[in-house]
Design a protein around this motif. Structure first.
Motif, PDB file in Angstrom:
ATOM      1  N   VAL A  76      27.611  31.256  39.115  1.00  0.00           N
ATOM      2  CA  VAL A  76      28.604  31.763  40.064  1.00  0.00           C
ATOM      3  C   VAL A  76      28.369  31.001  41.365  1.00  0.00           C
ATOM      4  O   VAL A  76      27.236  30.899  41.835  1.00  0.00           O
ATOM      5  CB  VAL A  76      28.437  33.276  40.294  1.00  0.00           C
TER       6      VAL A  76
ATOM      7  N   VAL B 153      34.502  32.749  45.856  1.00  0.00           N
ATOM      8  CA  VAL B 153      33.493  32.916  44.815  1.00  0.00           C
ATOM      9  C   VAL B 153      34.148  32.502  43.501  1.00  0.00           C
ATOM     10  O   VAL B 153      35.291  32.866  43.222  1.00  0.00           O
ATOM     11  CB  VAL B 153      32.951  34.369  44.755  1.00  0.00           C
TER      12      VAL B 153
ATOM     13  N   GLU C  74      33.428  31.403  39.149  1.00  0.00           N
ATOM     14  CA  GLU C  74      32.521  31.445  37.992  1.00  0.00           C
ATOM     15  C   GLU C  74      32.832  30.290  37.053  1.00  0.00           C
ATOM     16  O   GLU C  74      33.956  30.155  36.559  1.00  0.00           O
ATOM     17  CB  GLU C  74      32.662  32.765  37.238  1.00  0.00           C
TER      18      GLU C  74
ATOM     19  N   ASN D 170      31.463  28.786  33.550  1.00  0.00           N
ATOM     20  CA  ASN D 170      30.608  29.165  32.423  1.00  0.00           C
ATOM     21  C   ASN D 170      30.194  27.979  31.566  1.00  0.00           C
ATOM     22  O   ASN D 170      30.911  26.984  31.452  1.00  0.00           O
ATOM     23  CB  ASN D 170      31.327  30.189  31.532  1.00  0.00           C
TER      24      ASN D 170
ATOM     25  N   ALA E 139      34.205  25.269  43.821  1.00  0.00           N
ATOM     26  CA  ALA E 139      34.328  26.335  44.814  1.00  0.00           C
ATOM     27  C   ALA E 139      34.854  25.773  46.139  1.00  0.00           C
ATOM     28  O   ALA E 139      35.685  26.403  46.807  1.00  0.00           O
ATOM     29  CB  ALA E 139      32.984  27.020  45.015  1.00  0.00           C
TER      30      ALA E 139
ATOM     31  N   VAL F 164      24.153  35.572  47.419  1.00  0.00           N
ATOM     32  CA  VAL F 164      24.004  35.078  46.051  1.00  0.00           C
ATOM     33  C   VAL F 164      22.688  35.601  45.499  1.00  0.00           C
ATOM     34  O   VAL F 164      21.622  35.374  46.089  1.00  0.00           O
ATOM     35  CB  VAL F 164      24.025  33.536  45.999  1.00  0.00           C
TER      36      VAL F 164
ATOM     37  N   LYS G 285      23.400  33.903  39.852  1.00  0.00           N
ATOM     38  CA  LYS G 285      23.863  34.773  38.769  1.00  0.00           C
ATOM     39  C   LYS G 285      24.914  35.780  39.242  1.00  0.00           C
ATOM     40  O   LYS G 285      25.766  36.209  38.474  1.00  0.00           O
ATOM     41  CB  LYS G 285      22.678  35.538  38.168  1.00  0.00           C
ATOM     42  N   ILE G 286      24.794  36.216  40.490  1.00  0.00           N
ATOM     43  CA  ILE G 286      25.781  37.128  41.079  1.00  0.00           C
ATOM     44  C   ILE G 286      26.188  36.567  42.428  1.00  0.00           C
ATOM     45  O   ILE G 286      25.327  36.187  43.236  1.00  0.00           O
ATOM     46  CB  ILE G 286      25.213  38.552  41.271  1.00  0.00           C
ATOM     47  N   GLY G 287      27.489  36.496  42.673  1.00  0.00           N
ATOM     48  CA  GLY G 287      27.981  36.011  43.955  1.00  0.00           C
ATOM     49  C   GLY G 287      28.905  37.042  44.579  1.00  0.00           C
ATOM     50  O   GLY G 287      29.749  37.616  43.886  1.00  0.00           O
TER      51      GLY G 287
ATOM     52  N   ARG H 251      33.132  40.437  43.955  1.00  0.00           N
ATOM     53  CA  ARG H 251      31.801  40.370  43.347  1.00  0.00           C
ATOM     54  C   ARG H 251      31.935  39.833  41.936  1.00  0.00           C
ATOM     55  O   ARG H 251      32.604  40.433  41.097  1.00  0.00           O
ATOM     56  CB  ARG H 251      31.156  41.755  43.299  1.00  0.00           C
ATOM     57  N   PHE H 252      31.312  38.708  41.659  1.00  0.00           N
ATOM     58  CA  PHE H 252      31.300  38.134  40.314  1.00  0.00           C
ATOM     59  C   PHE H 252      29.872  38.159  39.785  1.00  0.00           C
ATOM     60  O   PHE H 252      28.963  37.627  40.434  1.00  0.00           O
ATOM     61  CB  PHE H 252      31.784  36.684  40.315  1.00  0.00           C
TER      62      PHE H 252
ATOM     63  N   LEU I 217      27.707  36.884  36.553  1.00  0.00           N
ATOM     64  CA  LEU I 217      27.836  35.878  35.504  1.00  0.00           C
ATOM     65  C   LEU I 217      28.007  36.501  34.124  1.00  0.00           C
ATOM     66  O   LEU I 217      27.201  37.321  33.694  1.00  0.00           O
ATOM     67  CB  LEU I 217      26.601  34.974  35.504  1.00  0.00           C
TER      68      LEU I 217
END
Length: 307
Positions: free
Chosen positions: A62, A73, A75, A77, A97, A155, A165-167, A281-282, A284
């Motif tokens: 992310v 933000v 993602e 993959n 991004a 992040v 892993k989380i943004g 909020r993303f 992964l």
């Protein structure tokens, strides 16, 4: 030389997964012969993406990017966590991004946007698939803007600047002190990362979700008088808001206050009103069905046995 039409380019792209310009070049090189163009792309290593397109891509990164009063933000993959440590993949996620800062959060429009190398974003991803050897997917993007103030970010599980892993990004609308807003923005973004709210407040929640909550409360309290049921429903929705609505949640940095109360109290330090107008909020891979792998079967197959 045969005329190369858009339909021919699309057909070749669908069959190979190669970028549009690569498909056009291939068709031009073989006088419009689709099958020959496929072979041409294969010799150049540009058709590998198609072979990998069916694989589940639930790992990756992310990416968070900020510029002035705009934040993004995104993602990106991949199939394995190993690729997330690849510097080329990290650069790809970061650059996508940054492109989204200008182009916005429409994924299809972003794929067609110009990547820093001069290709499209979609072609950059396809080229990375061919080079790195794994399926990759630009899954989603969110963009927030404010007219005055800033976008706060956080992040979690960072592997590089703005990548993890989380943004989370949060939008703070205010004409107040930037340093105070920046500190608050990071704290709020950390809160969002930890609590994963559904919406800012009850008014922002999908009406279908609210209707379902009301139906559950009504079923649990079936047979009670209408005026009693109304009060129960009102109380139940308030409890729901405290759990799932950002402004009503207990602030993780001070559980005695709600996020809304913290925003009101900090206005003195900031020197102006502060409004939290949005967040994204993303995490992964959330929501992606991962393939279950039978490790013993894989080992047996590699050894030429079937057990």
């Amino acid at each position: 030389m045969a005329a190369i039409t858009a339909a021919m380019v699309k057909e070749l792209r669908d069959k190979t997964g190669a970028g549009m310009m690569d498909c056009k070049t291939a068709l031009s090189a073989v006088d419009g012969d689709i099958e020959a163009a496929i072979d041409w792309l294969r010799t150049k290593g540009l058709a590998k993406a198609a072979k990998k397109a069916g694989r589940v891509a639930a790992e990756g990164l992310v990416a968070v990017a900020l510029s002035g009063t705009t934040g993004v933000v995104a993602e990106l993959n991949s199939e394995t966590d190993f690729v997330a440590r690849n510097t080329d993949f990290q650069a790809l996620a970061s650059n996508i991004a940054k492109v989204a800062l200008e182009k916005g959060d429409d994924v299809e429009a972003l794929k067609a946007a110009t990547y820093p190398t001069g290709s499209t974003v979609d072609e950059a991803v396809a080229n990375a698939i061919a080079t790195i050897g794994e399926n990759m997917t630009l899954r989603r993007v969110a963009q927030l803007k404010v007219s005055a103030g800033l976008i706060g970010s956080y992040v979690h599980g960072a592997v590089a600047d703005g990548l993890g892993k989380i943004g989370v990004i949060v939008a703070l609308e205010s004409t107040g002190k930037q340093d105070e807003l920046a500190a608050l923005g990071r704290q709020l973004a950390m809160h969002v990362a930890a609590t994963n709210p559904v919406a800012l407040d009850l008014a922002s929640i999908d009406p279908e979700i609210l209707a379902r909550e009301k139906a559950i409360l009504a079923e649990k309290n079936a047979g009670k008088p209408a005026h009693v049921l109304e009060k129960i429903t009102e109380s139940g929705l308030k409890s729901y808001a405290k759990e799932y609505c950002l402004l009503e949640q207990a602030y993780i940095h001070d559980g005695s206050k709600s996020v809304g109360q913290v925003l009101k109290e900090i206005e003195g330090k900031v020197g102006a009103p502060v409004a939290l107008t949005g967040f994204a909020r993303f995490a992964l891979g959330e929501g992606i069905e991962k393939e279950e792998q039978d490790f013993a079967a894989e080992v047996a197959a590699a050894g030429g046995t079937t057990g």
